[in-house]
Scaffold this motif. Sequence first.
Motif, PDB file in Angstrom:
ATOM      1  N   SER A 130     -21.435   9.539   3.062  1.00 40.67           N
ATOM      2  CA  SER A 130     -22.473  10.007   3.987  1.00 40.67           C
ATOM      3  C   SER A 130     -23.867   9.582   3.548  1.00 40.67           C
ATOM      4  N   GLU A 131     -23.985   9.024   2.349  1.00 42.80           N
ATOM      5  CA  GLU A 131     -25.293   8.596   1.824  1.00 42.80           C
ATOM      6  C   GLU A 131     -25.786   7.378   2.574  1.00 42.80           C
ATOM      7  N   ARG A 132     -27.060   7.064   2.374  1.00 39.69           N
ATOM      8  CA  ARG A 132     -27.627   5.866   2.990  1.00 39.69           C
ATOM      9  C   ARG A 132     -28.111   4.913   1.901  1.00 39.69           C
ATOM     10  N   PRO A 133     -27.769   3.649   1.973  1.00 37.57           N
ATOM     11  CA  PRO A 133     -26.876   3.077   2.982  1.00 37.57           C
ATOM     12  C   PRO A 133     -25.439   3.535   2.770  1.00 37.57           C
ATOM     13  N   LYS A 134     -24.709   3.676   3.868  1.00 43.16           N
ATOM     14  CA  LYS A 134     -23.313   4.114   3.768  1.00 43.16           C
ATOM     15  C   LYS A 134     -22.478   3.069   3.030  1.00 43.16           C
ATOM     16  N   LYS A 135     -21.531   3.561   2.254  1.00 44.05           N
ATOM     17  CA  LYS A 135     -20.647   2.668   1.500  1.00 44.05           C
ATOM     18  C   LYS A 135     -19.179   2.961   1.817  1.00 44.05           C
ATOM     19  N   ILE A 136     -18.418   1.913   1.786  1.00 47.00           N
ATOM     20  CA  ILE A 136     -16.968   2.056   2.002  1.00 47.00           C
ATOM     21  C   ILE A 136     -16.317   2.210   0.630  1.00 47.00           C
ATOM     22  N   VAL A 137     -15.498   3.267   0.486  1.00 47.54           N
ATOM     23  CA  VAL A 137     -14.894   3.606  -0.799  1.00 47.54           C
ATOM     24  C   VAL A 137     -13.370   3.423  -0.710  1.00 47.54           C
ATOM     25  N   PRO A 138     -12.775   2.654  -1.627  1.00 46.30           N
ATOM     26  CA  PRO A 138     -11.303   2.527  -1.612  1.00 46.30           C
ATOM     27  C   PRO A 138     -10.666   3.809  -2.154  1.00 46.30           C
ATOM     28  N   LEU A 139      -9.642   4.293  -1.481  1.00 45.78           N
ATOM     29  CA  LEU A 139      -8.939   5.482  -1.960  1.00 45.78           C
ATOM     30  C   LEU A 139      -7.878   5.081  -2.983  1.00 45.78           C
ATOM     31  N   ASP A 140      -7.495   6.036  -3.815  1.00 43.22           N
ATOM     32  CA  ASP A 140      -6.534   5.798  -4.902  1.00 43.22           C
ATOM     33  C   ASP A 140      -5.240   5.181  -4.344  1.00 43.22           C
ATOM     34  N   PRO A 141      -4.907   3.958  -4.766  1.00 40.19           N
ATOM     35  CA  PRO A 141      -3.711   3.296  -4.209  1.00 40.19           C
ATOM     36  C   PRO A 141      -2.432   4.110  -4.375  1.00 40.19           C
ATOM     37  N   GLU A 142      -2.289   4.814  -5.504  1.00 43.49           N
ATOM     38  CA  GLU A 142      -1.073   5.597  -5.724  1.00 43.49           C
ATOM     39  C   GLU A 142      -0.931   6.694  -4.678  1.00 43.49           C
ATOM     40  N   LYS A 143      -2.065   7.365  -4.376  1.00 37.01           N
ATOM     41  CA  LYS A 143      -2.021   8.436  -3.370  1.00 37.01           C
ATOM     42  C   LYS A 143      -1.814   7.856  -1.973  1.00 37.01           C
ATOM     43  N   VAL A 144      -2.498   6.730  -1.706  1.00 41.50           N
ATOM     44  CA  VAL A 144      -2.379   6.112  -0.381  1.00 41.50           C
ATOM     45  C   VAL A 144      -0.935   5.682  -0.116  1.00 41.50           C
ATOM     46  N   LEU A 145      -0.368   4.940  -1.074  1.00 43.63           N
ATOM     47  CA  LEU A 145       0.999   4.432  -0.882  1.00 43.63           C
ATOM     48  C   LEU A 145       2.031   5.545  -0.974  1.00 43.63           C
ATOM     49  N   GLY A 146       1.728   6.582  -1.783  1.00 43.13           N
ATOM     50  CA  GLY A 146       2.631   7.740  -1.847  1.00 43.13           C
ATOM     51  C   GLY A 146       2.725   8.443  -0.516  1.00 43.13           C
ATOM     52  N   ALA A 147       1.587   8.596   0.156  1.00 38.84           N
ATOM     53  CA  ALA A 147       1.574   9.228   1.480  1.00 38.84           C
ATOM     54  C   ALA A 147       2.301   8.362   2.501  1.00 38.84           C
ATOM     55  N   MET A 148       2.121   7.033   2.376  1.00 37.47           N
ATOM     56  CA  MET A 148       2.820   6.124   3.290  1.00 37.47           C
ATOM     57  C   MET A 148       4.327   6.206   3.088  1.00 37.47           C
ATOM     58  N   LEU A 152       1.059 -10.127  -3.668  1.00 36.22           N
ATOM     59  CA  LEU A 152       0.550  -8.784  -3.367  1.00 36.22           C
ATOM     60  C   LEU A 152       0.034  -8.716  -1.931  1.00 36.22           C
ATOM     61  N   LYS A 153      -0.650  -9.765  -1.511  1.00 36.11           N
ATOM     62  CA  LYS A 153      -1.144  -9.794  -0.128  1.00 36.11           C
ATOM     63  C   LYS A 153       0.017  -9.754   0.867  1.00 36.11           C
ATOM     64  N   ALA A 154       1.074 -10.478   0.534  1.00 35.13           N
ATOM     65  CA  ALA A 154       2.249 -10.489   1.414  1.00 35.13           C
ATOM     66  C   ALA A 154       2.872  -9.102   1.500  1.00 35.13           C
ATOM     67  N   LEU A 155       2.929  -8.381   0.372  1.00 38.63           N
ATOM     68  CA  LEU A 155       3.473  -7.023   0.374  1.00 38.63           C
ATOM     69  C   LEU A 155       2.638  -6.090   1.243  1.00 38.63           C
ATOM     70  N   LEU A 156       1.292  -6.204   1.107  1.00 44.25           N
ATOM     71  CA  LEU A 156       0.414  -5.341   1.905  1.00 44.25           C
ATOM     72  C   LEU A 156       0.552  -5.641   3.400  1.00 44.25           C
ATOM     73  N   LYS A 157       0.788  -6.896   3.729  1.00 38.45           N
ATOM     74  CA  LYS A 157       1.008  -7.236   5.144  1.00 38.45           C
ATOM     75  C   LYS A 157       2.303  -6.612   5.648  1.00 38.45           C
ATOM     76  N   GLU A 158       3.339  -6.575   4.773  1.00 36.28           N
ATOM     77  CA  GLU A 158       4.596  -5.931   5.163  1.00 36.28           C
ATOM     78  C   GLU A 158       4.406  -4.433   5.394  1.00 36.28           C
ATOM     79  N   LEU A 159       3.381  -3.859   4.727  1.00 29.49           N
ATOM     80  CA  LEU A 159       3.089  -2.431   4.906  1.00 29.49           C
ATOM     81  C   LEU A 159       2.223  -2.162   6.126  1.00 29.49           C
ATOM     82  N   GLY A 160       1.870  -3.201   6.876  1.00 30.77           N
ATOM     83  CA  GLY A 160       1.184  -2.988   8.144  1.00 30.77           C
ATOM     84  C   GLY A 160      -0.268  -3.396   8.198  1.00 30.77           C
ATOM     85  N   LEU A 161      -0.790  -4.016   7.140  1.00 26.18           N
ATOM     86  CA  LEU A 161      -2.179  -4.472   7.167  1.00 26.18           C
ATOM     87  C   LEU A 161      -2.238  -5.913   7.662  1.00 26.18           C
TER      88      LEU A 161
END
Length: 338
Positions: free
Chosen positions: A65-83, A6-15
Motif C-alpha cells: 500500500s506504500e508509495r510507490p506501490k511495489k509488487i511482492v513475491p509470496l513464499d513459493p512453498e506456501k503458494v505451491l502448497g495451496a495450489m 523451471l520455467k516449463a514446470l511453472l507453465k505446466e502449473l498454469g502460468l
Amino acid sequence: MEEGELKALLKELGLNKYEVNAYLTLIKQGPLTAGELASLSKVPQPRIYDVVRSLMGKGFVAVTSERPKKIVPLDPEKVLGAMEKSYLKKVELAKKELKAMYNPHESHREVIVVKSKTTLENYIKEAIKNVKYHLSLAIPSQLLEKVAPLLKTKSREVTIDLFVYGEKEVPKIADKIRVREVEDPIILIQDKALGIYAPPEAFKSKEQTIKGYALIIKDKNLLFMLDRYFYHALWPTGELIYKKKGKIKLPKSYIHIRSLVEDIRDHNLIGSEIEVHGKFVKSREPVHLTGKIIDFFESEGKVISNITIETKDGKRYVVGGWNASLEDIEADLMILKG
C-alpha cells in the motif's frame, strides 16, 4: 535444475510466459515497482499491470500500500502448497463424479488390452485382493516388492503358487515358491475367473506405456490354456525354494484337482470325506455330492489328475478337474472335510 526446466514446470502449473518471467524476477530481486519489474523481466510495459493482476489472482504475488506501490513475491512453498491442496481437492471431486458416471463396459469383455503400466499394476493388485480360492502368479522381483503385503495377507486365506523371476531371497508369502533368473511373461490366474498376461519387460522402462501390451483375460478357454502354460511349461523350470509344511487345516477348499491330489498323496488322506460341486461330464447336469476318497490318480507330469469317491449309497464316481473329459464329474469346487 536449469532455469528453462523451471520455467516449463511453472507453465505446466498454469502460468503464461510473461507471468513466469515476472514471478521469477521477483523471486530473485525481491519487491519491485511495476516499472522496474517490466524492465527487468522484459515484460512489455503495456502488459505489466495485466500480468501483475493475474499473478495476484493466482496467489503468487501481493501489492504493497506504500508509495510507490511495489509488487511482492509470496513464499513459493506456501503458494505451491495451496495450489497442491486445491489441485488434490479437484482431483478427488473429479474422481467421485466420473466414478458415478462410469459405465464399466470393459468388465463384460472376454479380453481387454492394456497399454498403461499403472492400469496393469492396478489389475494385478485387484486380482490378488479378490482371489477366493487359488492364485497362480509369475512376476519379476521388482514387482513382487509392490504386491508382497497383499500376498502376505491373502496367504492366510487362499492357496498361492508363486514364481519369481530374479531374486532367490523371497519372503514366505505363498504355499509354494519357485524362482528363476531368466524372465518369462508376467502371469496371474485368479481362481478360474481372471487371467493376466504381460510381456517380461512390462515394468522395466521408465515410460508409463508398456512396450507391446498386456492382456486381461476372462474367456474360460483362454484361462484354461494360460493355466496349462503356467503349470506345465513354466512351473517345472523354476527352482523350488519354499513349500509350506505342517498339517492341513480342515475344512479346506480346492478348485484345482492337482492341488487336492497332491495333498492326498503327501498327507495320506485316503478315506477322508469330501464334498464335490460340479457337473456330470456327459450330460453337463449340475451335481453336488459327498463321499469318501477311496483312490487317486496322477499321470507323469501331472497332466491328468483325478480322485475316486464313494457315496453312502455305495456309488462310485471318478472326479476330475477343470475341463475334465475322461472322468464322470468335472469338479468346480471340492471341500475336504477330513
